[in-house]
Design a protein around this motif. Structure first.
Motif, PDB file in Angstrom:
ATOM      1  N   MET A  94      -0.388   2.196   4.147  1.00  0.00           N
ATOM      2  CA  MET A  94       0.862   2.126   4.044  1.00  0.00           C
ATOM      3  C   MET A  94       0.744   1.244   5.602  1.00  0.00           C
ATOM      4  O   MET A  94       1.308   0.522   5.739  1.00  0.00           O
ATOM      5  CB  MET A  94       1.983   2.618   3.859  1.00  0.00           C
ATOM      6  N   ASN A  95       0.737   2.281   6.467  1.00  0.00           N
ATOM      7  CA  ASN A  95       1.061   0.895   7.683  1.00  0.00           C
ATOM      8  C   ASN A  95       0.020   0.305   7.938  1.00  0.00           C
ATOM      9  O   ASN A  95       0.264  -0.459   8.784  1.00  0.00           O
ATOM     10  CB  ASN A  95       0.365   2.877   9.056  1.00  0.00           C
ATOM     11  N   VAL A  96      -1.100   0.424   7.468  1.00  0.00           N
ATOM     12  CA  VAL A  96      -2.718  -0.901   8.035  1.00  0.00           C
ATOM     13  C   VAL A  96      -2.147  -1.950   7.045  1.00  0.00           C
ATOM     14  O   VAL A  96      -1.858  -2.838   7.776  1.00  0.00           O
ATOM     15  CB  VAL A  96      -3.855  -0.419   7.161  1.00  0.00           C
ATOM     16  N   LEU A  97      -1.364  -1.531   5.614  1.00  0.00           N
ATOM     17  CA  LEU A  97      -0.878  -2.730   5.115  1.00  0.00           C
ATOM     18  C   LEU A  97       0.835  -3.559   5.955  1.00  0.00           C
ATOM     19  O   LEU A  97      -0.184  -4.852   6.158  1.00  0.00           O
ATOM     20  CB  LEU A  97      -0.372  -2.510   4.045  1.00  0.00           C
ATOM     21  N   ILE A  98       1.299  -2.804   6.953  1.00  0.00           N
ATOM     22  CA  ILE A  98       1.417  -3.529   7.784  1.00  0.00           C
ATOM     23  C   ILE A  98       1.233  -4.448   8.981  1.00  0.00           C
ATOM     24  O   ILE A  98       1.270  -4.819   9.192  1.00  0.00           O
ATOM     25  CB  ILE A  98       3.037  -2.223   7.932  1.00  0.00           C
ATOM     26  N   VAL A  99       0.458  -3.535   9.216  1.00  0.00           N
ATOM     27  CA  VAL A  99      -0.579  -4.346  10.405  1.00  0.00           C
ATOM     28  C   VAL A  99      -0.936  -5.583  10.023  1.00  0.00           C
ATOM     29  O   VAL A  99      -0.506  -6.416  11.383  1.00  0.00           O
ATOM     30  CB  VAL A  99      -1.301  -3.128  11.311  1.00  0.00           C
TER      31      VAL A  99
END
Length: 82
Positions: free
Chosen positions: A1-6
């Motif tokens: 999820m963090n990667v998608l937000i970044v």
């Protein structure tokens, strides 16, 4: 999820040349993803998920218990009035 937000934040900033209001989200998500990638272990993540699941179960059962107790108090109170 963090990667998608970044990725999403970076793409928005690059394509739209948007305002910097997403910059804090981007920085926090990047730092969190980096922390998880560098410092977390599989066993720590599994333990954290077990603890989270237990707390979630306890909190949902706590709500049911208080609802049942409130229902019992209302029934007892209505019987006293009769």
């Amino acid at each position: 999820m963090n990667v998608l937000i970044v990725i999403g934040s970076a793409a928005y900033l690059w394509l739209q040349q948007g305002p910097l209001d997403l910059l804090p989200v981007f920085v926090i998500a990047f730092l969190h993803a980096a922390y998880l990638a560098i410092f977390s272990t599989r066993s720590a993540v599994e333990e954290a998920s077990r603890i989270y699941a237990r707390q979630l179960l306890l909190s949902s059962e706590s709500g049911r218990t208080s609802d049942a107790a409130a229902s019992g108090r209302q029934t007892a109170h209505s019987q006293e009035e009769d």
